[in-house]
Design a protein around this motif. Structure first.
Motif, PDB file in Angstrom:
ATOM      1  N   VAL A   5     -79.079  13.392 -11.978  1.00 37.20           N
ATOM      2  CA  VAL A   5     -78.693  14.698 -11.457  1.00 37.20           C
ATOM      3  C   VAL A   5     -77.216  14.671 -11.079  1.00 37.20           C
ATOM      4  N   GLU A   6     -76.455  15.501 -11.789  1.00 34.66           N
ATOM      5  CA  GLU A   6     -75.016  15.583 -11.547  1.00 34.66           C
ATOM      6  C   GLU A   6     -74.709  16.613 -10.470  1.00 34.66           C
ATOM      7  N   SER A   7     -73.602  16.395  -9.778  1.00 36.18           N
ATOM      8  CA  SER A   7     -73.107  17.359  -8.812  1.00 36.18           C
ATOM      9  C   SER A   7     -71.593  17.192  -8.694  1.00 36.18           C
ATOM     10  N   GLY A   8     -70.963  18.173  -8.050  1.00 33.71           N
ATOM     11  CA  GLY A   8     -69.534  18.074  -7.790  1.00 33.71           C
ATOM     12  C   GLY A   8     -68.651  18.912  -8.690  1.00 33.71           C
ATOM     13  N   GLY A   9     -69.238  19.579  -9.674  1.00 37.64           N
ATOM     14  CA  GLY A   9     -68.432  20.431 -10.529  1.00 37.64           C
ATOM     15  C   GLY A   9     -67.958  21.676  -9.785  1.00 37.64           C
ATOM     16  N   GLY A  10     -67.052  22.398 -10.426  1.00 35.69           N
ATOM     17  CA  GLY A  10     -66.540  23.617  -9.817  1.00 35.69           C
ATOM     18  C   GLY A  10     -65.278  24.084 -10.479  1.00 35.69           C
ATOM     19  N   LEU A  11     -64.602  24.997  -9.810  1.00 38.13           N
ATOM     20  CA  LEU A  11     -63.360  25.578 -10.310  1.00 38.13           C
ATOM     21  C   LEU A  11     -62.185  24.939  -9.577  1.00 38.13           C
ATOM     22  N   VAL A  12     -61.201  24.489 -10.353  1.00 33.23           N
ATOM     23  CA  VAL A  12     -60.024  23.852  -9.765  1.00 33.23           C
ATOM     24  C   VAL A  12     -58.802  24.265 -10.567  1.00 33.23           C
ATOM     25  N   GLN A  13     -57.655  24.285  -9.916  1.00 33.82           N
ATOM     26  CA  GLN A  13     -56.412  24.631 -10.603  1.00 33.82           C
ATOM     27  C   GLN A  13     -55.853  23.427 -11.360  1.00 33.82           C
ATOM     28  N   THR A  14     -55.033  23.722 -12.340  1.00 31.85           N
ATOM     29  CA  THR A  14     -54.352  22.661 -13.080  1.00 31.85           C
ATOM     30  C   THR A  14     -53.629  21.725 -12.112  1.00 31.85           C
ATOM     31  N   GLY A  15     -53.810  20.435 -12.345  1.00 31.34           N
ATOM     32  CA  GLY A  15     -53.196  19.434 -11.476  1.00 31.34           C
ATOM     33  C   GLY A  15     -54.071  19.004 -10.329  1.00 31.34           C
ATOM     34  N   GLY A  16     -55.168  19.701 -10.125  1.00 33.06           N
ATOM     35  CA  GLY A  16     -56.068  19.383  -9.034  1.00 33.06           C
ATOM     36  C   GLY A  16     -57.012  18.234  -9.348  1.00 33.06           C
ATOM     37  N   SER A  17     -57.914  17.984  -8.399  1.00 29.64           N
ATOM     38  CA  SER A  17     -58.849  16.872  -8.518  1.00 29.64           C
ATOM     39  C   SER A  17     -60.272  17.323  -8.217  1.00 29.64           C
ATOM     40  N   LEU A  18     -61.219  16.625  -8.810  1.00 26.79           N
ATOM     41  CA  LEU A  18     -62.634  16.799  -8.509  1.00 26.79           C
ATOM     42  C   LEU A  18     -63.296  15.430  -8.588  1.00 26.79           C
ATOM     43  N   ARG A  19     -64.367  15.268  -7.840  1.00 26.77           N
ATOM     44  CA  ARG A  19     -65.165  14.054  -7.928  1.00 26.77           C
ATOM     45  C   ARG A  19     -66.588  14.432  -8.286  1.00 26.77           C
ATOM     46  N   ASN A  77     -77.804   3.767  -6.332  1.00 19.44           N
ATOM     47  CA  ASN A  77     -78.164   4.365  -7.627  1.00 19.44           C
ATOM     48  C   ASN A  77     -77.286   5.574  -7.945  1.00 19.44           C
ATOM     49  N   MET A  78     -75.984   5.399  -7.748  1.00 17.77           N
ATOM     50  CA  MET A  78     -75.037   6.489  -7.952  1.00 17.77           C
ATOM     51  C   MET A  78     -73.920   6.054  -8.900  1.00 17.77           C
ATOM     52  N   VAL A  79     -73.450   7.004  -9.686  1.00 17.63           N
ATOM     53  CA  VAL A  79     -72.255   6.800 -10.491  1.00 17.63           C
ATOM     54  C   VAL A  79     -71.337   7.991 -10.252  1.00 17.63           C
ATOM     55  N   TYR A  80     -70.033   7.722 -10.260  1.00 18.16           N
ATOM     56  CA  TYR A  80     -69.055   8.732  -9.903  1.00 18.16           C
ATOM     57  C   TYR A  80     -67.989   8.850 -10.984  1.00 18.16           C
ATOM     58  N   LEU A  81     -67.370  10.024 -11.037  1.00 18.42           N
ATOM     59  CA  LEU A  81     -66.220  10.217 -11.900  1.00 18.42           C
ATOM     60  C   LEU A  81     -65.153  10.946 -11.079  1.00 18.42           C
ATOM     61  N   GLN A  82     -64.120  10.222 -10.708  1.00 19.43           N
ATOM     62  CA  GLN A  82     -62.981  10.813 -10.020  1.00 19.43           C
ATOM     63  C   GLN A  82     -62.024  11.350 -11.064  1.00 19.43           C
ATOM     64  N   MET A  83     -61.745  12.644 -10.999  1.00 21.92           N
ATOM     65  CA  MET A  83     -60.904  13.286 -11.991  1.00 21.92           C
ATOM     66  C   MET A  83     -59.649  13.820 -11.306  1.00 21.92           C
ATOM     67  N   ASP A  84     -58.514  13.301 -11.680  1.00 19.71           N
ATOM     68  CA  ASP A  84     -57.225  13.713 -11.116  1.00 19.71           C
ATOM     69  C   ASP A  84     -56.351  14.325 -12.202  1.00 19.71           C
ATOM     70  N   SER A  85     -55.312  15.016 -11.765  1.00 24.04           N
ATOM     71  CA  SER A  85     -54.361  15.639 -12.696  1.00 24.04           C
ATOM     72  C   SER A  85     -55.095  16.436 -13.769  1.00 24.04           C
ATOM     73  N   LEU A  86     -56.018  17.251 -13.334  1.00 24.46           N
ATOM     74  CA  LEU A  86     -56.859  17.991 -14.281  1.00 24.46           C
ATOM     75  C   LEU A  86     -56.035  19.005 -15.075  1.00 24.46           C
ATOM     76  N   LYS A  87     -56.467  19.180 -16.317  1.00 23.73           N
ATOM     77  CA  LYS A  87     -55.809  20.092 -17.255  1.00 23.73           C
ATOM     78  C   LYS A  87     -56.823  21.128 -17.731  1.00 23.73           C
ATOM     79  N   PRO A  88     -56.355  22.274 -18.189  1.00 22.23           N
ATOM     80  CA  PRO A  88     -57.307  23.276 -18.711  1.00 22.23           C
ATOM     81  C   PRO A  88     -58.200  22.717 -19.814  1.00 22.23           C
ATOM     82  N   GLU A  89     -57.695  21.799 -20.612  1.00 26.60           N
ATOM     83  CA  GLU A  89     -58.505  21.224 -21.696  1.00 26.60           C
ATOM     84  C   GLU A  89     -59.599  20.286 -21.197  1.00 26.60           C
TER      85      GLU A  89
END
Length: 123
Positions: A5-19, A77-89
């Motif tokens: 079960v994934e969580s943490g998605g959402g709307l972020v501006q270019t250059g932002g971060s999500l986990r 029992n968790m896996v994470y994806l830290q996403m930085d410097s996000l781009k529209p693509e």
């Protein structure tokens, strides 16, 4: 029945971060390579990142290397994806996946999939 079960998605501006987080249940978690994939509208699902059983080795698609970081906590029992410097693509549905080994997961040979979480990066 195995659940991812994934969580943490959402709307972020270019250059932002999500986990992103992925919670696994009914799975011998430490026996599986874990990974993240994404699928943008009208495109095929693509490999993003993977992490070995122990967490000692990580692998990334060239498009996300040095911006994304995958990690895992076998005690939780968790896996994470830290996403930085996000781009529209990077806009896509992100899926958690479990597989037997690194070569299989990089070739989208996956034992279990999550249902995904949507990440939208605005320009």
């Amino acid at each position: 029945q195995v659940q991812l079960v994934e969580s943490g998605g959402g709307l972020v501006q270019t250059g932002g971060s999500l986990r992103l987080s992925c919670a696994a249940s009914r799975l011998t978690f430490g026996s599986y390579v874990m990974g993240w994939f994404r699928q943008a509208p009208g495109k095929e699902r693509e490999f993003v990142a993977a992490i070995s059983w122990s967490g000692g080795s990580t692998y990334y698609a060239s498009s996300v290397e040095e911006r994304f970081t995958i990690s895992r906590d076998n005690a939780k029992n968790m896996v994470y994806l830290q996403m930085d410097s996000l781009k529209p693509e990077d806009t896509a549905i992100y899926f958690c996946a479990a597989s037997s080994n690194i070569n299989m997961i990089k070739n989208k040979i996956v034992d279990f999939w999550g249902k995904g979480t949507l990440v939208t990066v605005s320009a």
